[in-house]
Motif scaffolding. Structure first.
Motif, PDB file in Angstrom:
ATOM      1  N   GLU A  39       1.772   1.244   6.910  1.00 21.60           N
ATOM      2  CA  GLU A  39       0.806   0.477   6.121  1.00 21.60           C
ATOM      3  C   GLU A  39       1.225  -0.995   6.031  1.00 21.60           C
ATOM      4  O   GLU A  39       0.371  -1.894   6.045  1.00 21.60           O
ATOM      5  CB  GLU A  39       0.698   1.077   4.720  1.00 21.60           C
ATOM      6  CG  GLU A  39      -0.528   0.632   3.946  1.00 21.60           C
ATOM      7  CD  GLU A  39      -1.815   1.183   4.512  1.00 21.60           C
ATOM      8  OE1 GLU A  39      -2.887   0.605   4.225  1.00 21.60           O
ATOM      9  OE2 GLU A  39      -1.770   2.189   5.257  1.00 21.60           O
ATOM     10  N   ASN A  86      -1.071  -4.102   7.384  1.00 20.49           N
ATOM     11  CA  ASN A  86      -1.450  -5.223   6.532  1.00 20.49           C
ATOM     12  C   ASN A  86      -1.158  -6.563   7.194  1.00 20.49           C
ATOM     13  O   ASN A  86      -1.918  -7.520   7.067  1.00 20.49           O
ATOM     14  CB  ASN A  86      -0.710  -5.142   5.192  1.00 20.49           C
ATOM     15  CG  ASN A  86      -1.486  -4.360   4.148  1.00 20.49           C
ATOM     16  OD1 ASN A  86      -2.558  -4.770   3.720  1.00 20.49           O
ATOM     17  ND2 ASN A  86      -0.954  -3.212   3.762  1.00 20.49           N
ATOM     18  N   GLU A 111      -5.109  -0.918  12.544  1.00 20.24           N
ATOM     19  CA  GLU A 111      -5.301  -0.109  11.343  1.00 20.24           C
ATOM     20  C   GLU A 111      -5.828   1.272  11.709  1.00 20.24           C
ATOM     21  O   GLU A 111      -6.604   1.431  12.648  1.00 20.24           O
ATOM     22  CB  GLU A 111      -6.267  -0.804  10.380  1.00 20.24           C
ATOM     23  CG  GLU A 111      -5.739  -2.121   9.832  1.00 20.24           C
ATOM     24  CD  GLU A 111      -6.613  -2.675   8.722  1.00 20.24           C
ATOM     25  OE1 GLU A 111      -7.509  -1.941   8.272  1.00 20.24           O
ATOM     26  OE2 GLU A 111      -6.396  -3.823   8.320  1.00 20.24           O
ATOM     27  N   MET A 136      -5.570   5.619   4.205  1.00 17.91           N
ATOM     28  CA  MET A 136      -5.436   4.574   3.192  1.00 17.91           C
ATOM     29  C   MET A 136      -4.509   5.063   2.081  1.00 17.91           C
ATOM     30  O   MET A 136      -4.611   6.196   1.633  1.00 17.91           O
ATOM     31  CB  MET A 136      -6.808   4.218   2.611  1.00 17.91           C
ATOM     32  CG  MET A 136      -7.791   3.649   3.623  1.00 17.91           C
ATOM     33  SD  MET A 136      -7.256   2.050   4.266  1.00 17.91           S
ATOM     34  CE  MET A 136      -7.385   1.064   2.780  1.00 17.91           C
ATOM     35  N   GLN A 168      -3.437  -1.903   0.029  1.00 20.93           N
ATOM     36  CA  GLN A 168      -4.312  -2.844   0.708  1.00 20.93           C
ATOM     37  C   GLN A 168      -4.173  -4.217   0.061  1.00 20.93           C
ATOM     38  O   GLN A 168      -4.527  -4.409  -1.098  1.00 20.93           O
ATOM     39  CB  GLN A 168      -5.771  -2.381   0.655  1.00 20.93           C
ATOM     40  CG  GLN A 168      -6.708  -3.210   1.506  1.00 20.93           C
ATOM     41  CD  GLN A 168      -6.350  -3.168   2.987  1.00 20.93           C
ATOM     42  OE1 GLN A 168      -6.128  -2.100   3.542  1.00 20.93           O
ATOM     43  NE2 GLN A 168      -6.265  -4.326   3.609  1.00 20.93           N
TER      44      GLN A 168
END
Length: 552
Positions: free
Chosen positions: A243, A247, A253, A257, A262
């Protein structure tokens, strides 16, 4: 008479047989001779595309011509081999180069920088005195003065100003044993100004947001602070490596999630288009005055989302009306091609985020490695870990009041990183008092921010009623992207070798194929001649044996 004629005829036949056998022997001996490849080689050289060979083997050329062309051919061959050797060494060295890939990379491809805000007042006096009251008599004036020095020592216990602890530690030395049971991590968290006490108003993209929703507790070498858009903060440290890389735009991506992972992004440029923060005035009864690093206000550190703030880099935002501290950031992104990852770390001069592990955070960066290096040094010298980072599971305690003097004594060794051996410009004493963190090398993916700081007048009503105004925004619509790549890969080697061979010998890939073709052709011809020779031998030997038996 008849008998005499028979004898003569027999002798005559024997003579004829002997002559025939001699002729056959000559044929056999001729057939047993090895085939001479000179003619075949001459055929190759007369038709070769390699320059100079046809003149060396030309039967019509005199000795001077042949000698000249042979010398020229040998010279060019040696020169080509020497240059080819240099090219091969260059290829084996696998050097890397950092080049500008894009001067206007879109801002939406990566997150807005992390903004860490550290209050000048790290210890609220009233809360600290109440905390100390469980261990000592805080109403005693002498003890009260000693406790003020303890609070100042703890407030000054930050990189790189540990040396400022000295007068406060020495002044409170006799009371420190009575505070040995205090957990400094809990004490500093309890006495830290809360989010609502520190922040008055926060605006993101020009819209007001709850400051305590966008800021989270952040561990730093400056103590406990509050961070915006940070994955190393307490609200973002759970985010996995995948992750983090997503970012930062390092990897594509996926559909997975993770809550709170995020990061916020921005595409606007200019004043008040990013993050705007208004600071509350610190209660003067709570401040330590000259017993803390800054008299008032906050320190602001701009950094990348997946690294810890670098203590000492902060920009001071003072408590004052109608003044705005505008920080304009210009991002510089460094990426690395996949071909570089196949090189060893020494050759490429950088580490990928998943290649090294740190105990303070699961994503490696050079700055985080240096922080861990300093923490480890204190742990080795004082047998404890600093309060502001979670210690590894090695059973060493968090530093307490009894460790303050040890930290103070060894602080000078953490100011300077030890340079390579025999580096000029360093005094021997400075090198002795330096810290060896040579294992901390740059990461192959980095995001850095070039900052411009302006303090300007601002007479809007929010700036008028509050005691600190911070504005962080982008300065350009795009970021500069650099790429680290191999300067000389195998395709470059192939092209260079082809150029050298063509320059000196008129040599090409077809020349190689031509050479292989002639080698195979000559081998087949020689093998066929040998086969025919062996067939003749197998036919003649029985005849010779038969005649020998007949004569006998």
């Amino acid at each position: 008479m008849v008998d005499e004629l028979r004898v003569n005829a027999s002798r005559w036949n024997a003579k004829i047989w002997r002559l025939q056998m001699q002729q056959k022997r000559l044929l056999i001996m001729e057939s047993l001779k090895d085939p001479k490849p000179c003619e075949l080689v001459n055929d190759y050289t007369s038709q070769s595309s390699v320059h100079g060979l046809r003149y060396v083997s030309n039967v019509k050329a005199n000795i001077v011509e042949k000698t000249f062309w042979l010398a020229a051919l040998i010279t060019c061959t040696v020169a080509a081999c020497l240059l080819a050797g240099q090219l091969w060494k260059r290829y084996r060295a696998k050097p890397t180069v950092l080049v500008v890939k894009d001067t206007h990379s879109p801002l939406y491809l990566f997150p807005f920088p992390s903004i860490t805000v550290c209050p000048a007042n790290k210890v609220k006096k009233s809360v600290a005195m109440e905390y100390f009251s469980d261990y000592v008599n805080t109403t005693d004036e002498i003890i009260h003065g000693d406790l003020m020095n303890v609070m100042s020592a703890l407030s000054m216990m930050q990189q790189p100003t540990y040396f400022r602890m000295k007068p406060h530690v020495r002044a409170s030395k006799h009371i420190l044993p009575q505070l040995k049971d205090i957990n400094l991590t809990d004490f500093m968290l309890t006495t830290l100004p809360t989010c609502t006490e520190l922040f008055a108003v926060c605006n993101w993209h020009g819209e007001q947001v709850n400051c305590c929703d966008v800021f989270s507790l952040q561990r730093t070498e400056e103590g406990f602070c509050y961070a915006f858009n940070s994955l190393t903060s307490e609200s973002g440290k759970h985010c996995p490596l995948s992750e983090v890389l997503e970012n930062e735009g390092i990897v594509e991506e996926d559909d997975i999630m993770y809550e709170g992972c995020q990061l916020r992004r921005n595409t606007a440029v200019g004043t008040v288009t990013g993050l705007e923060v208004f600071i509350n005035k610190c209660n003067e009864t709570e401040t330590l005055g000259y017993g803390q690093k800054d008299l008032n206000g906050v320190r602001v550190i701009i950094h990348t989302s997946y690294e810890y703030p670098n203590a000492g880099d902060g920009i001071w935002v003072r408590e004052q009306h109608n003044k705005r501290v505008s920080i304009t950031t210009y991002p510089f992104i460094t990426v690395t091609s996949d071909s570089v990852k196949h090189l060893d770390v020494i050759s490429r001069g950088c580490v990928f985020p998943d290649e090294m592990q740190l105990h303070i955070y699961h994503v490696y960066t050079e700055s985080s490695c240096l922080i861990e290096c300093r923490l480890t040094y204190i742990a080795d010298q004082c047998n404890c870990y600093m309060y502001y980072f979670l210690p590894p599971d090695d059973k060493k305690p968090t530093c307490g009041s009894l460790h303050l003097e040890c930290i103070m004594l060894h602080a000078p060794f953490m100011r300077l990183q030890r340079p390579p051996h025999n580096t000029p410009g360093f005094e021997p004493e400075a090198i002795k008092r330096s810290l060896n963190c040579s294992h901390c090398i740059p990461t192959c993916y980095e995001t850095e921010h070039d900052l411009e700081v302006d303090i300007v007048s601002d007479f809007q009503w929010l700036s008028n009623i509050h005691y600190g105004h911070l504005d962080v925004a982008y300065g350009n619509l795009g970021a500069t992207k650099y790429q680290r790549d191999i300067t000389f890969n195998w395709t470059d080697l192939l092209v260079s070798l082809g150029g050298v061979a063509n320059l000196f010998l008129g040599f090409s890939l077809l020349s190689v194929i031509e050479f292989i073709y002639w080698i195979i052709r000559i081998a087949i011809i020689l093998a066929w001649k040998r086969y025919k020779r062996m067939r003749k031998i197998t036919k003649i030997i029985p005849l010779m044996q038969k005649h020998k038996n007949h004569c006998s």
